[in-house]
Design a protein around this motif. Structure first.
Motif, PDB file in Angstrom:
ATOM      1  N   GLU A  90      23.306  26.718  26.790  1.00 56.78           N
ATOM      2  CA  GLU A  90      24.055  25.278  25.678  1.00 56.78           C
ATOM      3  C   GLU A  90      23.747  24.408  26.819  1.00 56.78           C
ATOM      4  N   ASN A  91      22.352  23.631  26.743  1.00 59.16           N
ATOM      5  CA  ASN A  91      22.149  22.038  27.025  1.00 59.16           C
ATOM      6  C   ASN A  91      21.702  21.022  26.737  1.00 59.16           C
ATOM      7  N   ASP A  92      22.210  20.224  26.277  1.00 60.62           N
ATOM      8  CA  ASP A  92      22.005  19.002  24.934  1.00 60.62           C
ATOM      9  C   ASP A  92      21.076  18.107  25.948  1.00 60.62           C
ATOM     10  N   THR A  93      20.348  18.050  27.204  1.00 58.98           N
ATOM     11  CA  THR A  93      19.851  17.278  27.129  1.00 58.98           C
ATOM     12  C   THR A  93      18.658  17.688  27.089  1.00 58.98           C
ATOM     13  N   ILE A  94      17.896  18.837  26.043  1.00 60.57           N
ATOM     14  CA  ILE A  94      17.288  19.689  25.702  1.00 60.57           C
ATOM     15  C   ILE A  94      16.851  19.128  24.707  1.00 60.57           C
ATOM     16  N   PRO A  95      15.316  18.591  23.643  1.00 59.03           N
ATOM     17  CA  PRO A  95      15.354  18.511  22.356  1.00 59.03           C
ATOM     18  C   PRO A  95      15.263  19.195  22.001  1.00 59.03           C
ATOM     19  N   ALA A  96      15.545  18.960  20.479  1.00 55.66           N
ATOM     20  CA  ALA A  96      15.845  19.752  19.389  1.00 55.66           C
ATOM     21  C   ALA A  96      13.897  20.245  19.452  1.00 55.66           C
ATOM     22  N   GLY A  97      13.898  21.812  19.160  1.00 55.37           N
ATOM     23  CA  GLY A  97      12.417  22.625  18.654  1.00 55.37           C
ATOM     24  C   GLY A  97      12.604  21.719  17.494  1.00 55.37           C
ATOM     25  N   ARG A  98      10.789  21.882  16.962  1.00 52.82           N
ATOM     26  CA  ARG A  98      10.458  21.218  15.789  1.00 52.82           C
ATOM     27  C   ARG A  98       9.119  22.465  15.306  1.00 52.82           C
ATOM     28  N   ASN A  99       8.662  23.377  14.448  1.00 55.22           N
ATOM     29  CA  ASN A  99       8.003  23.661  13.727  1.00 55.22           C
ATOM     30  C   ASN A  99       6.937  23.136  14.065  1.00 55.22           C
ATOM     31  N   ALA A 100       6.074  24.828  15.927  1.00 52.47           N
ATOM     32  CA  ALA A 100       5.216  23.922  16.045  1.00 52.47           C
ATOM     33  C   ALA A 100       4.740  24.729  16.802  1.00 52.47           C
ATOM     34  N   ALA A 101       3.426  24.851  17.054  1.00 55.07           N
ATOM     35  CA  ALA A 101       3.109  25.571  17.995  1.00 55.07           C
ATOM     36  C   ALA A 101       4.187  25.771  19.344  1.00 55.07           C
ATOM     37  N   GLY A 102       4.675  27.172  20.060  1.00 41.81           N
ATOM     38  CA  GLY A 102       5.267  26.786  21.623  1.00 41.81           C
ATOM     39  C   GLY A 102       6.627  27.269  20.586  1.00 41.81           C
ATOM     40  N   THR A 103       7.147  27.500  19.233  1.00 41.22           N
ATOM     41  CA  THR A 103       8.858  27.529  19.239  1.00 41.22           C
ATOM     42  C   THR A 103       8.687  28.436  18.056  1.00 41.22           C
ATOM     43  N   ASN A 104       9.743  29.383  17.597  1.00 42.61           N
ATOM     44  CA  ASN A 104       9.879  30.182  16.234  1.00 42.61           C
ATOM     45  C   ASN A 104      10.443  30.343  15.559  1.00 42.61           C
ATOM     46  N   HIS A 105       9.933  30.347  14.289  1.00 42.62           N
ATOM     47  CA  HIS A 105      10.221  30.109  13.529  1.00 42.62           C
ATOM     48  C   HIS A 105      11.798  30.352  12.650  1.00 42.62           C
ATOM     49  N   HIS A 106      12.049  31.377  12.763  1.00 45.72           N
ATOM     50  CA  HIS A 106      13.225  32.459  12.797  1.00 45.72           C
ATOM     51  C   HIS A 106      14.095  32.990  13.753  1.00 45.72           C
TER      52      HIS A 106
END
Length: 196
Positions: A90-106
């Motif tokens: 739980e960390n409300d300072t990290i921006p939400a991930g976007r579907n792009a390189a470096g993130t998981n889709h699901h």
């Protein structure tokens, strides 16, 4: 544990679990049984608020909250012996991930068959979540929904399985595609690395 980022910036960790892991491994001449990866240990979700996602995991998917240490929550299910842990940071300072390189889709959760799948669909609908109808993926059936923190959850079946279009002893020797991608075969084959 060895922690590193993949070429796209996704945080990964190789973990030696404290308990025994009896999953069958794939070995090669260079990678022996004792050094082979056995599969997923856990997944970590970084969310602004943990409680709504914890509620989905416990009330709908049958996980139990095992422990909390500061901003990290560990949930687990006893439905399976391995790959049964979800950690939430739980960390409300990290921006939400976007579907792009470096993130998981699901994140995918496995169930026995489409009867069980539809039971989970009813649970999600009863909890007020928007969930897809059953989707035929040729080798399995899926449902998708976003949990309150924004992570896309998939629930997928074991049936009908990967032997619907080739025998078990030939799995992995030929490129098999779901019907929806068959028209793109030439393009897909053109970008695959040669593994032989």
């Amino acid at each position: 544990m060895i922690s590193f980022k993949d070429p796209d910036g996704l945080q990964l960790q190789l973990i030696e679990p404290s308990g025994e892991d009896n999953r069958k491994v794939w070995t090669t001449d260079d990678i022996k049984d004792e050094n082979a990866l056995r599969g997923f240990h856990n997944v970590t979700l970084t969310l602004k608020k943990a409680d709504p996602t914890i509620k989905v995991l416990t009330d709908i998917l049958g996980y139990d909250l095992q422990k909390q240490e500061g901003e990290r929550y560990r949930l687990a299910t006893d439905a399976i012996d391995t790959a049964n842990i979800v950690d939430i940071i739980e960390n409300d300072t990290i921006p939400a991930g976007r579907n792009a390189a470096g993130t998981n889709h699901h994140i995918a959760f496995r169930v026995k068959d489409d009867n069980v799948l539809m039971e989970y669909r009813e649970k999600a609908l009863s909890a007020g979540l928007s969930i897809t109808p059953k989707i035929n993926r040729d080798y399995f059936y899926s449902l998708y929904f976003r949990e309150p923190g924004g992570v896309l959850f998939e629930i997928a079946t074991d049936n009908p399985g990967f032997t619907v279009d080739e025998p078990l002893n030939e799995l992995g020797t030929n490129l098999k595609l779901p019907v929806q991608y068959e028209g793109m075969r030439e393009k897909i084959e053109g970008v695959l690395p040669n593994l032989s």
